[in-house]
Enzyme design. Structure first.
Site, short mmCIF file in Angstrom:
data_model
loop_
_atom_site.label_atom_id
_atom_site.label_comp_id
_atom_site.label_asym_id
_atom_site.label_seq_id
_atom_site.Cartn_x
_atom_site.Cartn_y
_atom_site.Cartn_z
N LYS A 9 -37.08 -33.64 -14.32
CA LYS A 9 -37.33 -32.85 -15.67
C LYS A 9 -37.18 -33.11 -17.18
CE LYS A 9 -34.75 -28.51 -13.99
NZ LYS A 9 -34.22 -27.30 -14.32
N TYR A 50 -41.73 -20.52 -11.38
CA TYR A 50 -40.29 -19.50 -11.74
C TYR A 50 -40.92 -18.26 -11.97
CZ TYR A 50 -38.71 -24.16 -13.53
OH TYR A 50 -37.60 -25.87 -13.27
N HIS A 116 -34.79 -30.27 -10.40
CA HIS A 116 -34.59 -28.74 -10.14
C HIS A 116 -34.79 -29.67 -8.82
CE1 HIS A 116 -36.70 -25.72 -8.13
NE2 HIS A 116 -37.59 -26.50 -7.23
N GLU A 127 -42.43 -25.14 -2.61
CA GLU A 127 -43.08 -25.82 -3.57
C GLU A 127 -43.48 -27.31 -3.54
OE1 GLU A 127 -38.88 -24.11 -5.84
OE2 GLU A 127 -38.54 -25.68 -4.79
#
Length: 139
Positions: A9, A50, A116, A127
């Site tokens: 991140k 998200y 994450h 993902e």
């Protein structure tokens, strides 16, 4: 062999922790890096990634945070990769993460938690497909 996605991140990127985070996974043994790239995430991909949080009051701040710098996307492969990676990351809230975990050692809170990690094999597959084409995944 299972695969899982990690996103390093913006807080880790801005603090110069990309190498430290990747090294933790590589040094753990049993996990192999099979895809790696840097990207700037746009609103659409953040909203898709998200989707389970879009109705939360903190979502606009999460979007701004995730767009504040490029992120590093990676796929790790190994036996029980999802559980192994999540164990190494520690709890989502860095304040509750024990020392020795990535979030416990480097994170500051629930949002600025360094990385994450996919939460299940099914989520990992979705993902990985969101961020990588099959040609970008290596054995």
């Amino acid at each position: 062999m299972d695969r899982t996605l990690i996103i390093i991140k913006p807080d880790a990127v801005s603090r110069g922790l990309i190498g430290a985070v990747i090294s933790r996974f590589e040094e753990a043994g049993g996990l192999k890096l099979v895809a790696l790239k840097m990207a700037v995430l746009d609103d659409a991909v953040i909203k898709d990634h998200y989707a389970h949080l879009t109705d939360k009051p903190f979502f606009p701040g999460l979007v701004a945070f995730m767009k504040s710098t490029p992120v590093v996307l990676a796929v790790l492969q190994g036996e029980n990769a999802v559980d192994a990676v999540r164990g190494m990351c520690g709890p989502t809230d860095s304040k509750k993460a024990p020392p020795g975990t990535i979030r416990g050692d480097y994170g500051t809170d629930v949002q600025q938690n360094i990385v994450h990690a996919s939460d299940s094999k099914e989520t990992a597959e979705q993902e990985i497909a969101r961020f990588f084409s099959p040609a970008e995944l290596f054995a």
